[in-house]
Scaffold this motif. Structure first.
Motif, PDB file in Angstrom:
ATOM      1  N   UNK A  93       0.863  -1.183   0.000  1.00 48.42           N
ATOM      2  CA  UNK A  93       0.000   0.000   0.000  1.00 48.42           C
ATOM      3  C   UNK A  93       0.899   1.232   0.000  1.00 48.42           C
ATOM      4  N   UNK A  94       0.545   2.230  -0.803  1.00 49.13           N
ATOM      5  CA  UNK A  94       1.425   3.384  -0.993  1.00 49.13           C
ATOM      6  C   UNK A  94       1.819   4.041   0.331  1.00 49.13           C
ATOM      7  N   UNK A  95       0.842   4.269   1.202  1.00 48.13           N
ATOM      8  CA  UNK A  95       1.125   4.939   2.467  1.00 48.13           C
ATOM      9  C   UNK A  95       1.925   4.042   3.400  1.00 48.13           C
ATOM     10  N   UNK A  96       1.546   2.757   3.479  1.00 46.01           N
ATOM     11  CA  UNK A  96       2.282   1.831   4.346  1.00 46.01           C
ATOM     12  C   UNK A  96       3.726   1.690   3.888  1.00 46.01           C
ATOM     13  N   UNK A  97       3.919   1.577   2.598  1.00 41.56           N
ATOM     14  CA  UNK A  97       5.279   1.443   2.069  1.00 41.56           C
ATOM     15  C   UNK A  97       6.116   2.684   2.398  1.00 41.56           C
ATOM     16  N   UNK A  98       5.494   3.854   2.300  1.00 41.85           N
ATOM     17  CA  UNK A  98       6.209   5.096   2.605  1.00 41.85           C
ATOM     18  C   UNK A  98       6.650   5.115   4.069  1.00 41.85           C
ATOM     19  N   UNK A  99       5.768   4.687   4.979  1.00 49.22           N
ATOM     20  CA  UNK A  99       6.120   4.667   6.399  1.00 49.22           C
ATOM     21  C   UNK A  99       7.211   3.633   6.663  1.00 49.22           C
ATOM     22  N   UNK A 100       7.061   2.461   6.096  1.00 46.97           N
ATOM     23  CA  UNK A 100       8.060   1.413   6.301  1.00 46.97           C
ATOM     24  C   UNK A 100       9.440   1.865   5.832  1.00 46.97           C
ATOM     25  N   UNK A 101       9.477   2.593   4.730  1.00 50.59           N
ATOM     26  CA  UNK A 101      10.758   3.053   4.188  1.00 50.59           C
ATOM     27  C   UNK A 101      11.385   4.182   5.005  1.00 50.59           C
ATOM     28  N   UNK A 102      10.594   4.816   5.892  1.00 48.91           N
ATOM     29  CA  UNK A 102      11.139   5.875   6.745  1.00 48.91           C
ATOM     30  C   UNK A 102      12.055   5.323   7.838  1.00 48.91           C
ATOM     31  N   UNK A 103      11.893   4.056   8.179  1.00 49.91           N
ATOM     32  CA  UNK A 103      12.723   3.469   9.223  1.00 49.91           C
ATOM     33  C   UNK A 103      12.392   3.974  10.610  1.00 49.91           C
ATOM     34  N   UNK A 104      11.107   4.113  10.913  1.00 48.13           N
ATOM     35  CA  UNK A 104      10.721   4.569  12.253  1.00 48.13           C
ATOM     36  C   UNK A 104      10.889   3.457  13.286  1.00 48.13           C
ATOM     37  N   UNK A 105      10.913   2.208  12.836  1.00 51.78           N
ATOM     38  CA  UNK A 105      11.022   1.041  13.712  1.00 51.78           C
ATOM     39  C   UNK A 105      12.016   0.101  13.052  1.00 51.78           C
ATOM     40  N   UNK A 106      13.260   0.105  13.552  1.00 54.28           N
ATOM     41  CA  UNK A 106      14.350  -0.586  12.865  1.00 54.28           C
ATOM     42  C   UNK A 106      14.943  -1.730  13.680  1.00 54.28           C
ATOM     43  N   UNK A 107      14.600  -2.983  13.377  1.00 56.23           N
ATOM     44  CA  UNK A 107      15.293  -4.103  13.993  1.00 56.23           C
ATOM     45  C   UNK A 107      16.703  -4.196  13.388  1.00 56.23           C
ATOM     46  N   UNK A 135      -1.414   5.148  11.689  1.00 54.54           N
ATOM     47  CA  UNK A 135      -0.703   4.593  10.526  1.00 54.54           C
ATOM     48  C   UNK A 135       0.706   4.156  10.904  1.00 54.54           C
ATOM     49  N   UNK A 136       1.381   4.957  11.733  1.00 55.80           N
ATOM     50  CA  UNK A 136       2.742   4.611  12.158  1.00 55.80           C
ATOM     51  C   UNK A 136       2.732   3.344  13.008  1.00 55.80           C
ATOM     52  N   UNK A 137       1.798   3.257  13.957  1.00 60.80           N
ATOM     53  CA  UNK A 137       1.722   2.067  14.806  1.00 60.80           C
ATOM     54  C   UNK A 137       1.333   0.836  14.002  1.00 60.80           C
ATOM     55  N   UNK A 138       0.499   1.012  13.010  1.00 58.25           N
ATOM     56  CA  UNK A 138       0.127  -0.107  12.145  1.00 58.25           C
ATOM     57  C   UNK A 138       1.370  -0.673  11.461  1.00 58.25           C
ATOM     58  N   UNK A 139       2.198   0.204  10.922  1.00 57.41           N
ATOM     59  CA  UNK A 139       3.434  -0.234  10.271  1.00 57.41           C
ATOM     60  C   UNK A 139       4.382  -0.904  11.268  1.00 57.41           C
ATOM     61  N   UNK A 140       4.469  -0.310  12.461  1.00 56.87           N
ATOM     62  CA  UNK A 140       5.324  -0.870  13.509  1.00 56.87           C
ATOM     63  C   UNK A 140       4.908  -2.289  13.857  1.00 56.87           C
ATOM     64  N   UNK A 141       3.614  -2.502  14.009  1.00 50.45           N
ATOM     65  CA  UNK A 141       3.129  -3.829  14.382  1.00 50.45           C
ATOM     66  C   UNK A 141       3.256  -4.827  13.237  1.00 50.45           C
ATOM     67  N   UNK A 142       3.230  -4.363  12.025  1.00 50.97           N
ATOM     68  CA  UNK A 142       3.485  -5.262  10.903  1.00 50.97           C
ATOM     69  C   UNK A 142       4.906  -5.825  11.006  1.00 50.97           C
ATOM     70  N   UNK A 143       5.862  -4.962  11.318  1.00 48.92           N
ATOM     71  CA  UNK A 143       7.251  -5.405  11.473  1.00 48.92           C
ATOM     72  C   UNK A 143       7.387  -6.311  12.685  1.00 48.92           C
ATOM     73  N   UNK A 144       6.786  -5.912  13.791  1.00 46.95           N
ATOM     74  CA  UNK A 144       6.856  -6.718  15.021  1.00 46.95           C
ATOM     75  C   UNK A 144       6.332  -8.125  14.789  1.00 46.95           C
TER      76      UNK A 144
END
Length: 198
Positions: A93-107, A135-144
């Motif tokens: 998803x365009x917005x999700x991909x943009x957030x994921x690429x920001x690196x707000x939650x980096x393992x 939206x940010x927390x959604x992306x974070x939990x996807x990574x988690x």
């Protein structure tokens, strides 16, 4: 992982699981089956039934069957009550991909000296005018969710989080409303008990 559990832990972590979280390899399958049978009789819980998912909860609850049931109930209740974090989780998803690429939650690659996964959380990694905290927390939990699914040692050793506050503005702070904070803390407590042994 899915289906029948196959242990990928080192002998050292198998021993650590025995010593620290009461995991008895000879009893593991029976404990998993006990929880699976219980879940089958809980029509309000739409849970994954594979061995690995159930085992993660057992480990996070130090193999207390009753506590595991409580945490599973709470976890799936949170997912139901918080669809804005758990529905439509398309990483393309365009917005999700943009957030994921920001690196707000980096393992970070690998683990620290105690075998823990290290995560850097960049609190100001997003533009609050462009992205909501939901939206940010959604992306974070996807990574988690990917982390807990794919990194078995983490189910024994846990994680360490480093919070990077550089660049935080009033706009970021205003996004953390009491409702968002309460929701985040409730879900984080459930998640950490799955992976960290609270």
């Amino acid at each position: 992982m899915g289906g029948e559990y196959v242990c990928t832990l080192s002998p050292e972590l198998v021993q650590r699981a025995k010593d620290e979280i009461n995991e008895v390899p000879e009893r593991r399958a029976a404990d998993i089956e006990h929880i699976r049978d219980w879940l089958k009789h809980q029509p309000h819980i739409n849970a994954r039934m594979d061995d690995w998912t159930i085992l993660r909860f057992l480990r996070g609850c130090k193999f207390s069957l009753e506590r595991t049931k409580e945490k599973l109930d709470m976890f799936y209740t949170c997912k139901t009550l918080c669809p804005e974090w758990y529905k439509n989780r398309d990483p393309q998803d365009k917005k999700m991909r943009a957030i994921l690429e920001l690196g707000t939650f980096l393992p970070l690659p690998g683990h620290d000296s105690q075998g823990r996964k290290v995560i850097i959380i960049r609190a100001a990694g997003h533009d609050p005018k462009e992205f909501t905290m939901d939206e940010v927390f959604k992306a974070t939990h996807m990574i988690s969710d990917i982390m807990v699914d794919e990194d078995e040692p983490m189910s024994i050793t846990g994680v360490v989080q480093l919070l990077d506050m550089e660049g935080v503005t009033a706009g970021h702070a205003m996004q953390m409303t009491p409702a968002i904070v309460k929701k985040a803390m409730t879900i984080w407590q459930v998640w950490t008990r799955v992976t960290l042994f609270g």
